[in-house]
Design an enzyme around this catalytic site. Structure first.
Site, short mmCIF file in Angstrom:
data_model
loop_
_atom_site.label_atom_id
_atom_site.label_comp_id
_atom_site.label_asym_id
_atom_site.label_seq_id
_atom_site.Cartn_x
_atom_site.Cartn_y
_atom_site.Cartn_z
N ASN A 462 0.82 -1.21 0.00
CA ASN A 462 0.00 0.00 0.00
C ASN A 462 0.86 1.26 0.00
O ASN A 462 0.46 2.31 0.50
CB ASN A 462 -0.99 0.00 1.18
CG ASN A 462 -0.32 -0.41 2.48
OD1 ASN A 462 0.90 -0.35 2.61
ND2 ASN A 462 -1.13 -0.85 3.44
N GLU A 468 1.42 4.21 10.05
CA GLU A 468 1.99 5.49 10.50
C GLU A 468 1.25 6.67 9.86
O GLU A 468 1.00 7.69 10.51
CB GLU A 468 3.47 5.57 10.14
CG GLU A 468 4.30 4.37 10.58
CD GLU A 468 4.47 4.29 12.09
OE1 GLU A 468 4.02 5.22 12.80
OE2 GLU A 468 5.04 3.31 12.57
#
Length: 571
Positions: A462, A468
């Protein structure tokens, strides 16, 4: 009977059932490696680096019960220490053997390579003390007693231990005992055991709604079958923390779901928090297990039962073995009448109608994966989108779920897969790992290929660190990574090895790929191309809670304000 020190250590490792030793060779451990090389019952698995070796040993121990790791002094030890620390945090039994400089050099403080050139040979040991439950430096005089002492502590406490083996003593002959290593657990004080069991049994009998709350310690100390039988006989519902995924039968009517504080299902939350007798088995109320300490468990109503540590009615009781205590409680409640438990309806997996030729999404991915999983699978999940997606599925009863939820070291799972596969070669192993994570440890794919192992590896590509990005920095450069041609790495590492490689962009392609690899007899590498900010809903909720906790409300608001779209465009 006389035996070489290294051979004696090997014999004791074999008595623990260890077949493989993971590690990296170095000049201070080569003499011991020679002894492993000629031992027909042991095999050294050379890893690409010491950190990967520690992760592999961790994965092996989670299925086998205990593992062995071999490094060389200083540089090797410190390269492995992150993996050893993770094993300590998650209660994984690991024997770390460090080949150290010759004993005469240590005693003289010789200025050797792989040291700080200060003559201090205690600094590495001091580092290891922080992440192991027992340590020793072997000598011809103490080898027998110290090997036995340290190995027993590893098994009893289910945590790493550290053995320093000087390079000049491995082949020295010493007198060794004929009897096998004593691994018996200490017997609890009989009177205290019976009195405590009676107190607990009385509390359970008087309770209107006793509930079991189970953490991973139940599996670590092999208590799950005992607890399952007890729950069924007494008709006591049981819940688990998220750190104990699938250690109990999640399809059973008595299973009441995952308790995660405010993130729990309403019925699970009510059952746990309103119980007047919460029987808690080794719970560790960590941030990840409680949605950042949102749990509301009554201390007065909780019976806290952990290995060698109990808390009843505010009183701490030490020295009772947990397995012996649960057995005693079970006997005390043999004549009790089963209760009536009316479980809340279990929510079924919400499926959505998905266009097969649209872009692959997290929703489409996990709907198909839930049907792909089989009994006895070993499912290895990297912390992040993979773990969040799998946490929402009801896994097959006999499947083993391997994840590192507490330490959460990025890249852990690929080397851990190597270890788990060697511990259970007859089972199908599935790895779900993100593109950001696999870039840290992808070298260990070469070891999997070299050993002829055939997992199914799903790479969730991705475009960087999605977990994060959800916390902070959606468009920040620090969350970007270089995009690799992941499906080609098996060819790079082992051009002649038969394998499958797939790139999946749509639900239709995923369906065809899963059908193809379902009974594959070769290693399968599947790159799943997913939208950058697409994630399971559970992870999205978790990320916001993390951000508010980590940065404080004021800091969170300031950072959100700074990261408005105009600011991002300006960058």
């Amino acid at each position: 009977m006389f035996m070489e020190i290294g051979q004696y250590l090997n014999q004791r490792l074999q008595e623990l059932g260890i077949q493989y030793i993971f590690g990296v060779p170095g000049d201070f451990n080569l003499s011991y490696l020679e002894q492993i090389e000629i031992d027909p019952k042991l095999e050294f698995i050379g890893n690409c680096n010491e950190l990967n070796a520690a992760y592999a040993a961790d994965g092996y121990a989670r299925l086998h019960g205990v593992s062995a790791l071999l490094t060389t002094y200083g540089v090797g030890d410190l390269s492995a220490i992150n993996g050893i620390a993770g094993a300590y945090a998650e209660q994984v039994a690991m024997v770390h053997i460090s080949g150290i400089p010759p004993l005469h050099a240590v005693e003289q403080g010789a200025l050797l390579h792989h040291t700080l050139i200060d003559g201090d040979y205690d600094n590495i040991m001091n580092c290891m003390r922080e992440f192991t439950v027992a340590q020793t430096r072997l000598t011809p005089a103490n080898a027998v007693s110290e090997i036995d002492r340290v190995l027993k502590q590893c098994i009893l406490m289910r945590r790493p231990v550290h053995i320093q083996l000087p390079s000049d003593i491995t082949h020295l002959q010493i007198k060794v005992p004929k009897q096998p290593l004593d691994l018996s657990r200490p017997q609890s004080d009989p009177k205290l055991l019976q009195e405590t069991a009676a107190r607990i049994a009385k509390r359970i009998k008087q309770a209107r709604q006793p509930v079991l709350l189970i953490d991973n310690e139940a599996e670590i100390f092999q208590l799950t079958d005992m607890l399952q039988n007890w729950a069924e006989r007494m008709q006591i519902p049981y819940t688990c923390l998220s750190t104990a995924k699938n250690i109990m039968n999640e399809s059973h009517p008595l299973y009441a779901g995952v308790y995660a504080g405010a993130a729990s299902a309403a019925s699970t939350c009510q059952l746990v928090e309103q119980s007047d007798c919460l029987i808690a088995i080794g719970p560790r109320f960590t941030d990840v297990a409680t949605a950042f300490f949102s749990h509301r468990v009554s201390v007065q109503n909780m019976l806290y039962l952990a290995d060698s540590c109990l808390c009843l009615d505010g009183q701490m009781i030490s020295g009772l073995d947990l397995a012996q205590l649960i057995q005693a409680i079970s006997k005390q409640t043999l004549d009790d009448q089963p209760r009536t438990f009316n479980p809340a309806p279990k929510p079924s997996l919400q499926t959505q109608q998905i266009e097969e030729n649209t872009a692959l999404s997290q929703t489409a991915l996990w709907q198909q994966i839930s049907e792909f999983l089989q009994e006895d699978d070993v499912i290895v999940a990297e912390v992040g989108t993979a773990n969040a997606g799998l946490s929402g599925l009801t896994l097959p009863v006999t499947a083993k779920y391997l994840v590192q939820p507490i330490w959460g070291s990025i890249g852990y799972t690929l080397p851990a897969l190597l270890g788990s596969m060697l511990a259970a070669t007859q089972r199908r192993h599935l790895l779900f790992i993100g593109d950001g994570s696999i870039q840290l440890t992808i070298q260990e794919l070469s070891t999997l290929l070299r050993e002829g192992l055939k997992p199914v590896i799903f790479i969730l590509n991705n475009g960087g660190y999605t977990i994060e990005r959800l916390i902070m920095g959606e468009n920040a450069k620090y969350n970007d990574i270089q995009n690799w041609k992941y499906s080609q790495f098996a060819q790079v590492f082992s051009a002649d090895t038969l394998h499958q490689a797939h790139i999946v962009k749509t639900p239709a392609e995923l369906k065809r790929t899963l059908a193809q690899v379902h009974q594959a007899e070769e290693l399968c590498l599947i790159e799943l191309q997913l939208p950058r900010m697409d994630a399971p809903q559970l992870l999205k909720q978790f990320a916001e809670v993390v951000a508010r906790y980590d940065y404080g409300e004021y800091g969170y608001k300031q950072l959100v304000e700074q990261n408005t779209p105009p600011y991002k465009k300006a960058i």
